[in-house]
Every structure is written in structure tokens, then in C-alpha cells.
Design an enzyme around this catalytic site. Structure first.
Site: not given
Ligand code: DQA
Length: 143
Positions: A99, A9-10, A97, A17, A22, A106, A76, A73
Site C-alpha cells: 500500500h 482500482p484507481n 501486499e 489522484r 499518493y 487513515r 480499495a 496492491n
Molecule cells: C491503497 C490504500 C487503499 O485504502 C485505497 O483504497 C487505494 C490505495 C494504497 O496504495 O495506499 O486505492 O491501496
């Protein structure tokens, strides 16, 4: 070799964003970067992004017998989703994985990664390069 690149998501909002966290690259530019490296490595990639946990679970299940490895990835859902963890375990494919940000530096709630428990490779806080490193390492190990 076929690799599924999953984003949660997002991540479709990359570029808009929170650019301080990011970066300014968009989701499309991320996919373009991955595709170019995949071509160089002679790896086939499939992309899937969803804001829905169930759709991510379904796509992981569909990878069984279709793709050879997964780069994920979960955004959240990383920190909440036992369903995604279970789906990764169910298909048993090698998984990495990623991120973009350094989740360990964080908020404390970002320090737990359920999905990460089913991943043998982890790329944390390397920006978009984390996806490229994941691709290279999976291709080297399983290609
Ligand atoms: C994320 C880190 C997560 O905590 C966050 O909710 C994201 C992006 C990252 O790529 O840094 O949406 O996965």
C-alpha cells in the site's frame, strides 16, 4: 524468476489522484521504476492493473504455473474482497501486499485487509518504494 505485479482500482489514476496521499508519480512511472529494479535483479515482471474485481481474480488464477510470485496492491478491494483473498490462497504463490499510503493511519475502514491475510510480506505506507522492497525481498527469498 517471474513476478506478477497487480494493481487494483484507481491506481491507473496515480499522479492525478489525491497527490497529497499518493504522490505525484504516475502509474507508468511506477511500472518504469519496478522494471528497472527487476532488470538489475534479473527478474522478469508482468504488470496488470484493473478497476474490476473479477479481472483481478482471473489474472491471479492465470498466475498459477505462469509466475513464481505476486506483488499486489488491491487498492480499495483490499478492504472488501474475499474473492481476491480466496484467489491468492487458491494459487498458493508467495505474495507481497503493498500500500502506497499508511492504511493504518487513515479511516478505520482501511485497517482491515482481506488480501493481506494471504500475503507473507507487507509494505505499508512506503510510497512507491514499497513495490521495490517487495520485489527485492521476493527475489532474495524465491529467486
Ligand atoms: C491503497 C490504500 C487503499 O485504502 C485505497 O483504497 C487505494 C490505495 C494504497 O496504495 O495506499 O486505492 O491501496
Amino acid at each position: 524468476m517471474k513476478i506478477l505485479v497487480l494493481n487494483g482500482p484507481n491506481l491507473n489514476m496515480l499522479g492525478i489522484r489525491e497527490p497529497a496521499i499518493y504522490g505525484s508519480g504516475t502509474y507508468d512511472s511506477l511500472c518504469g521504476m519496478i522494471l528497472r529494479r527487476a532488470d538489475e535483479l534479473h527478474v522478469e515482471v508482468a504488470f496488470f492493473q484493473s478497476n474490476s474485481e473479477g479481472d483481478l481474480v482471473t489474472r491471479i488464477q492465470q498466475a498459477y504455473g505462469r509466475e513464481d510470485a505476486i506483488i499486489i496492491n488491491p487498492a480499495a478491494y483490499t478492504h472488501t474482497s474475499i474473492a481476491i483473498l480466496d484467489a491468492l490462497k487458491a494459487v498458493g504463490l508467495p505474495a507481497a501486499e503493498v500500500h502506497i499510503s499508511d492504511v493504518n493511519q487513515r479511516e478505520p475502514f482501511r485497517r482491515i485487509s482481506y488480501a493481506g491475510m494471504a500475503c507473507e510480506l507487507h509494505y505499508i505506507g512506503m510510497g512507491f518504494d514499497g513495490y521495490l522492497r517487495a520485489l527485492e525481498d521476493l527475489a532474495a527469498k524465491y529467486g
